[in-house]
Structure formats: structure tokens, C-alpha cells
Design an enzyme around this catalytic site. Sequence first.
Site, PDB file in Angstrom:
ATOM      1  N   CYS A  41     -63.156 -51.825  22.107  1.00 45.85           N
ATOM      2  CA  CYS A  41     -63.188 -52.649  23.319  1.00 45.85           C
ATOM      3  C   CYS A  41     -61.961 -53.527  23.524  1.00 45.85           C
ATOM      4  O   CYS A  41     -61.418 -53.546  24.636  1.00 45.85           O
ATOM      5  CB  CYS A  41     -64.473 -53.459  23.425  1.00 45.85           C
ATOM      6  SG  CYS A  41     -65.345 -53.745  21.904  1.00 45.85           S
TER       7      CYS A  41
ATOM      8  N   ARG B 198     -64.781 -48.697   9.647  1.00 48.00           N
ATOM      9  CA  ARG B 198     -65.485 -49.908   9.240  1.00 48.00           C
ATOM     10  C   ARG B 198     -65.809 -49.787   7.765  1.00 48.00           C
ATOM     11  O   ARG B 198     -66.286 -48.731   7.326  1.00 48.00           O
ATOM     12  CB  ARG B 198     -66.807 -50.062  10.022  1.00 48.00           C
ATOM     13  CG  ARG B 198     -66.581 -50.299  11.491  1.00 48.00           C
ATOM     14  CD  ARG B 198     -67.883 -50.393  12.254  1.00 48.00           C
ATOM     15  NE  ARG B 198     -67.586 -50.455  13.683  1.00 48.00           N
ATOM     16  CZ  ARG B 198     -68.508 -50.390  14.645  1.00 48.00           C
ATOM     17  NH1 ARG B 198     -69.777 -50.290  14.320  1.00 48.00           N
ATOM     18  NH2 ARG B 198     -68.157 -50.445  15.907  1.00 48.00           N
TER      19      ARG B 198
ATOM     20  N   GLN C 244     -66.409 -42.548  18.155  1.00 50.27           N
ATOM     21  CA  GLN C 244     -67.434 -42.834  19.151  1.00 50.27           C
ATOM     22  C   GLN C 244     -67.099 -42.153  20.479  1.00 50.27           C
ATOM     23  O   GLN C 244     -65.936 -41.992  20.815  1.00 50.27           O
ATOM     24  CB  GLN C 244     -67.496 -44.338  19.424  1.00 50.27           C
ATOM     25  CG  GLN C 244     -67.911 -45.175  18.249  1.00 50.27           C
ATOM     26  CD  GLN C 244     -67.791 -46.651  18.556  1.00 50.27           C
ATOM     27  OE1 GLN C 244     -66.761 -47.109  19.038  1.00 50.27           O
ATOM     28  NE2 GLN C 244     -68.836 -47.399  18.285  1.00 50.27           N
TER      29      GLN C 244
ATOM     30  N   ASP D  90     -67.019 -43.556  23.215  1.00 47.28           N
ATOM     31  CA  ASP D  90     -67.066 -44.931  23.682  1.00 47.28           C
ATOM     32  C   ASP D  90     -66.561 -45.018  25.122  1.00 47.28           C
ATOM     33  O   ASP D  90     -65.733 -44.223  25.541  1.00 47.28           O
ATOM     34  CB  ASP D  90     -66.170 -45.774  22.776  1.00 47.28           C
ATOM     35  CG  ASP D  90     -66.490 -47.254  22.845  1.00 47.28           C
ATOM     36  OD1 ASP D  90     -67.497 -47.606  23.484  1.00 47.28           O
ATOM     37  OD2 ASP D  90     -65.733 -48.041  22.260  1.00 47.28           O
TER      38      ASP D  90
ATOM     39  N   HIS E  15     -65.992 -48.273  28.325  1.00 47.11           N
ATOM     40  CA  HIS E  15     -66.245 -49.615  28.835  1.00 47.11           C
ATOM     41  C   HIS E  15     -66.169 -49.586  30.340  1.00 47.11           C
ATOM     42  O   HIS E  15     -65.219 -49.055  30.897  1.00 47.11           O
ATOM     43  CB  HIS E  15     -65.250 -50.609  28.235  1.00 47.11           C
ATOM     44  CG  HIS E  15     -65.428 -50.744  26.764  1.00 47.11           C
ATOM     45  ND1 HIS E  15     -64.720 -49.997  25.860  1.00 47.11           N
ATOM     46  CD2 HIS E  15     -66.309 -51.497  26.045  1.00 47.11           C
ATOM     47  CE1 HIS E  15     -65.136 -50.306  24.632  1.00 47.11           C
ATOM     48  NE2 HIS E  15     -66.094 -51.192  24.712  1.00 47.11           N
TER      49      HIS E  15
ATOM     50  N   LYS F 266     -78.277 -55.706  24.278  1.00 50.42           N
ATOM     51  CA  LYS F 266     -78.037 -54.266  24.359  1.00 50.42           C
ATOM     52  C   LYS F 266     -79.328 -53.463  24.443  1.00 50.42           C
ATOM     53  O   LYS F 266     -80.384 -53.899  23.989  1.00 50.42           O
ATOM     54  CB  LYS F 266     -77.209 -53.797  23.169  1.00 50.42           C
ATOM     55  CG  LYS F 266     -77.858 -54.002  21.817  1.00 50.42           C
ATOM     56  CD  LYS F 266     -76.950 -53.466  20.712  1.00 50.42           C
ATOM     57  CE  LYS F 266     -77.584 -53.624  19.349  1.00 50.42           C
ATOM     58  NZ  LYS F 266     -76.790 -53.065  18.264  1.00 50.42           N
TER      59      LYS F 266
ATOM     60  N   HIS G  92     -70.367 -52.184  27.543  1.00 55.96           N
ATOM     61  CA  HIS G  92     -69.996 -51.290  26.436  1.00 55.96           C
ATOM     62  C   HIS G  92     -71.070 -50.215  26.403  1.00 55.96           C
ATOM     63  O   HIS G  92     -72.247 -50.546  26.413  1.00 55.96           O
ATOM     64  CB  HIS G  92     -70.038 -52.008  25.096  1.00 55.96           C
ATOM     65  CG  HIS G  92     -69.226 -53.264  25.036  1.00 55.96           C
ATOM     66  ND1 HIS G  92     -68.169 -53.405  24.193  1.00 55.96           N
ATOM     67  CD2 HIS G  92     -69.325 -54.437  25.717  1.00 55.96           C
ATOM     68  CE1 HIS G  92     -67.653 -54.625  24.329  1.00 55.96           C
ATOM     69  NE2 HIS G  92     -68.336 -55.268  25.249  1.00 55.96           N
TER      70      HIS G  92
END
Length: 642
Positions: A336, A365, A383, A385, A387, A467, A513
Site C-alpha cells: 500500500c 514478512r 498478493q 493486491d 488499492h 475489514k 485495500h
Amino acid sequence: MPAITLPDGSQRNFDGAVTGTTIAQAIGPGLAKAALIMVVDGVEMDMSREISADATVKFITRRDEDALELIRHDAAHIMAEAVQALYPGTQVTIGPAIENGFYYDFYRNEPFTPEDLPAIEAKMREIVAANTPFTREVWNREEAIEFFEKKGERFKAELIRDLPGGETITIYRQGEWLDLCRGPHLRATGDVGTAFKLMKTAGAYWRGDSKNPMLSRIYGTAWRDQKELDAYLHQLEEAERRDHRRLARQMDLFHIQEEAVGSIFWHPKGWRLYRTVEAYIRRRQEEGGYEEVRTPQLVDRKLWEKSGHWDKYRKHMFIADVVEEESTLALKPMNCPCHVQIFRQGLRSYKQLPIRMAEFGSCHRYEPSGALHGIMRVRAFTQDDAHIFCTEDQIADETVRFVELLESVYKDFGFESFAVKFSDRPETRAGDDEVWDRAEGALKAACAQAGVEYTLNPGEGAFYGPKLEFVLRDAIGRDWQCGTIQVDFVLPERLDAEYVTSESGRARPVMLHRAIIGSFERFLGILIEQYAGRFPLWLAPTQAVVATIVSDADEYAQEVAAALQKAGLAVELDISNQKIQAKIRDHSLHHVPNILVVGRREAEERKVALRRLGGAAQEVMTLDEAVAQLTREATPPDLQRA
RNA sequence: GCUGUCAUAGCUCAGGGGUAGAGCACUUCAUUGGUAAUGAAGAGGUCCUGGGUUCAAUUCCCAGUGACAGCACCA
């Protein structure tokens, strides 16, 4: 004179207070024998409890599904008695019924090991055979605390001390042994039956907090009869066969090794599966109005400090120090902040919103070692991912769009049902309460508009916003968060994202997100288990094998394989010196969906004998037909619709 | 990270204080076969790593690493 209404609507009147046992006897001796517990105006109660006012009553017998929880709960008590009988000095804590069974947490200097289980189980069977009645007693709070403290049961004493003021403190006794318990219980230990088994031992923190002492937990499973128990044990064995770690080895999809713990070595077949999923998601997102980007792996700590991640997650970040400069870089743990940097390039106008920025973002991570699990929980992952930068007014519409896309994607992968959880503000968070009120309110409104039903997951939101989690279940019954959408008013502020409003002013966008499959690694793991390796054709890592019967057909078989490959199919050629039976067996065991058998006859007629995985029949067709048919069948579901 | 269990051939596993075995896979040879195992021969091991005990350790003890199960964690 209580009037008791039964489930069939009939009423029975009694003179004075009656117990469940009396009512059941009045209805019939069969029920009296079978009734384990009664439900009075919707509340489960022991059969021995007295009813003095009018009530609606029904009984639960072994036939009812509801009996399972009671049996399991009682089995936990019986296990605790057995443990304390065999291992004096062991302290009891709590022992609830859970899905498929029960557990009990004990405090003991020496934790229990699997070797202890047979003796405990044998003792339990003795207690069950004794068929000792369970009796309920109401105790005075102070006396109860004193009693357990005197016994050296400090965990129980703590539990009682922490019970809310008005709570009735009940004790259940089974022979000599007793335990604090809300109840209700079965009539006697014999009602538990014999269909139970102790499964495993494990450590568990007192009250679920890693700052507390570790207890020794024993898990058991319990069922209504032996048949159910056997079925469950069989199901566990089946699940083991679906395990993605096992299938990955068998199908040569990927491996992990000590030099790169938590990272995946993708083999050609696994990577093909990965790329198929990636290409599919890319198409769906492009179609859904997303623009794909790519951002750096190594980013200066300054950005993470600004975003707040450094503070909260530093321990879980891989840090790279640069000798030549005075800078500290971190491998990005998420995308992000980088996406905000792209958003910040140049002036954004309200007319551009919403901006949907997608990235197949590789993240690292440092997950705690105990959290790692095959490919489901790793330290390096990618991911799907994205946004969405939008205005507050657009949150609901964008959430609806997202949920629709997610549902459609899950359906294409064969997931018809999944759980949705709504996670709201956690204890440590960024942003004041007013901001959280708005964010949670917006997400709830969006759920209503999208018709999403969810269960509440209190306090489990991200530090920057609430979320929705979309949860899939693996073969062993473990739940994994895959999809998510999170409303974030905080990061745009921290990272200074803004756009030009219609009044020529400046405003902060909201960030949503979101991820559909979550991480490729986890999703592929679940996908492997979902299909037990027998993928639908479009996902199959090897879509067809061309297998020869005699070596005279080798040349033609090569031609067949080349034709399929040219058509875009993942095909292998098997011209090994094996009998066709052996080849069929081998490829079937590797879950290859199509085997094209060619012998002398097929070579002469330019045909193939197509054999489907698991099917006994074969279908003879021309090479051209086979190519056309398999190509059609291998088309991804979204392209079939197009 | 915590508790427990485990680590032997590519895979699945047996074994045990005196340097090791099975099945499958692999290689070679023979076999050319019609839809879930053709036969024979062969090759393959730092028994996870490092210490200790012992005449001798892959085996026993300690530590480390990793895997597995559960707990805690999961931006």
C-alpha cells in the site's frame, strides 16, 4: 400447577413443580429412557431440574445432532476426572466442546505426551462404565473460591473470581469428583457412551495469552456411536491424502528447503498452475477496471516509518542494511505505501476517482517459525493486491463491485460457499474514534448494499481500518483468510495523498485495500486440497499425456503431442518401454485428466483413443477432433463466457 | 515465539551401542504389449548438524537447525 407445552403443541398439566425426568416419564417410558436433557423455553437444562411455571419443553435424545455437544462437554469433564485420578497434583482449568470433539487444559510441571493418552482413555472408560450421576449444586461465590484455593486449584479460583457479579455459581459433581461448570450435563457418565478417542496433546496458553503460563492440552473426539466415530476417523485419513504438501510432492509442484525457510521453490508444473491462476486474475481485474502496476521490493525505512508499519511490524520485516550508504531498506511487507507513491505523482482530480491500482505484489514478512505451514503460511508470498482510491461516497459502490467480482472468481475456482467475517477496531490502532466510526459505518452500509452476510470478529481489524475477511477452509478443516477488503482513512492522511475537488480545493481520498485470492501461495494450497490434485482441465498442470502402446506408434505420438502443444495445452509424451496398463496406472495416479492412447491402429488412421481420468471408457476420435475438443474444454471459465 | 513429537536411500518407512534394510521410484538388459503394476539385474546412504559419554555412537545424553501438531501471532 405448571402447564407444559410439548413440541407437537399438546399440553400437560402437573400438580406442582416437576423435573424433566417426571415429564418425560409422563410422556412415555421410551422417552424417559432416551431423554438426555431438556430444553425449557429455549434454554438447555439438566433432566433433574424442576419447573414450577408454565413452559414449553422439548427433550434432546441421542438421535438429535444437539446431543453431540453435550456428549463432548461431558467427555471433557470425564477426562479431567481421569487425569486427576492418574496424575495427582494436576490442576484443572477449562475444557469445552469443540467442532468434532473436546479438549481440556491442565496445568502440570510435566506436560502430557502422547504416551500418556492410552492410560487416560482407559480410566475414562472406567468412569463411563460406572455410570455415575451428574449432580448440580449452587454454591456461594466466596465459599467456592475458598474451596478451590484450598484444593490448590488456583486457575479455577481465578475463573470464579472473574465471573460477573450476578452469575449463579454452579458445581457439577460426578461421584467424588467435581468441577465448576455452567452446565447443563447429561444424566450420568454412562450417557457419554463409548464412541470417543483421545487424539493428541498440545500446549496452550492460559486464557489464550502468550504472556500467561502454558498449559497442557489434551484433545479428544467424541460421537454418538461407533459408526460416527469410525466415519470421522476415516475422514481424517482422507483429508491427509488431500494434504497439499503431500500432493505437491507427488505431482512435482514445488518444494521448500532449509536454506529458504518459508519460501517456495516452484517446479515447472506448479509454476504453470500459478501462472494460469495469475493470468485468470489479471484478465478479471482488467475487465473490472483495474490498472496493474509494479513497485519496488526494497524501500527505505523512512516510508515505513511514515506509514506506521515500522512502529508496529518492524520485528516482522526483513531489513537490508547498505554498507555504502547510511540507509536502511526493508523488503516490502505489503504494497500500500508504494501504491500511494504512484497516486501522489502529479495532481489527481476528483474526476479520476475511483482509481483501482492493482499489483501482483511480492511481499516478505518474517512470520514466527511456529506459524509457517506448508504453502499456506509463508515468509515470501505474492498478493493479488489492489488499492482503490475513492471518495467516501464511493465506498459502498466499490465494495459492491468488489464483492461481486470476488464471488464470481471463487465460483470459477469451484468454491461455492465461504465464510465472511467483519473485523472491527482493534485495541491498538491508528486514527481517532470518529474516523473509525465512519470507516466501520461505511463498510457496514456497503455490506448491506451488497447483500453480504457476515459474522462479527470483534477487535480483529487492521490497525488502520476495519475489514471484511473471506475465509476458505482446507482439507483438514482449518480456516484461512483469502479475500479481504479494508476501509482505510488513515494511510492517505499519513502518506499525504490528496486530490483536487470540484471546488478546486484539496481532499483526502479513502483507500480500499482489497485482495480476492489473498496470496497466490495460500490460495493455490487450498485449491490443491479442494480438488485433491484432480484439477479441472483449465487448471491441470499436465492436461494430457500421449501414451503409446507399441514403439511403432512413437513417431505418430510425437506428432499428436506437438499438435496439442501447439494448441496451447500442457502435454507430456510417454513413449517409454512400458505396457499400456502400467502407463495408464502411472499417469492416473498423478491425476492427469486426459490420456491419449495411440497404438498401431490409431497411427494408421490418424486417430487417438481418449481416456478420461477415472473413467473406464475410451473414446476414439481423429487427432483434429481431439485437439479441438480438448482446447475447448481447457478454456478458462471466464473466456468460455466471453 | 511457546509446548510436545519427530529427523535413516529420490519417496513411504523398518531397524538398532560393533559403520544399515524393505517397498516404490531410478539405471541397464530382455520383452512390443490394447486401457490402473512384464521380468531380471544394478546403482543409490556424512543414518539432519555440532558437542559429550564410550574401546566403539547412526543408535545413549546435551545443544542447534528443520519438519509436524496445537497455542500465540497474521499489516
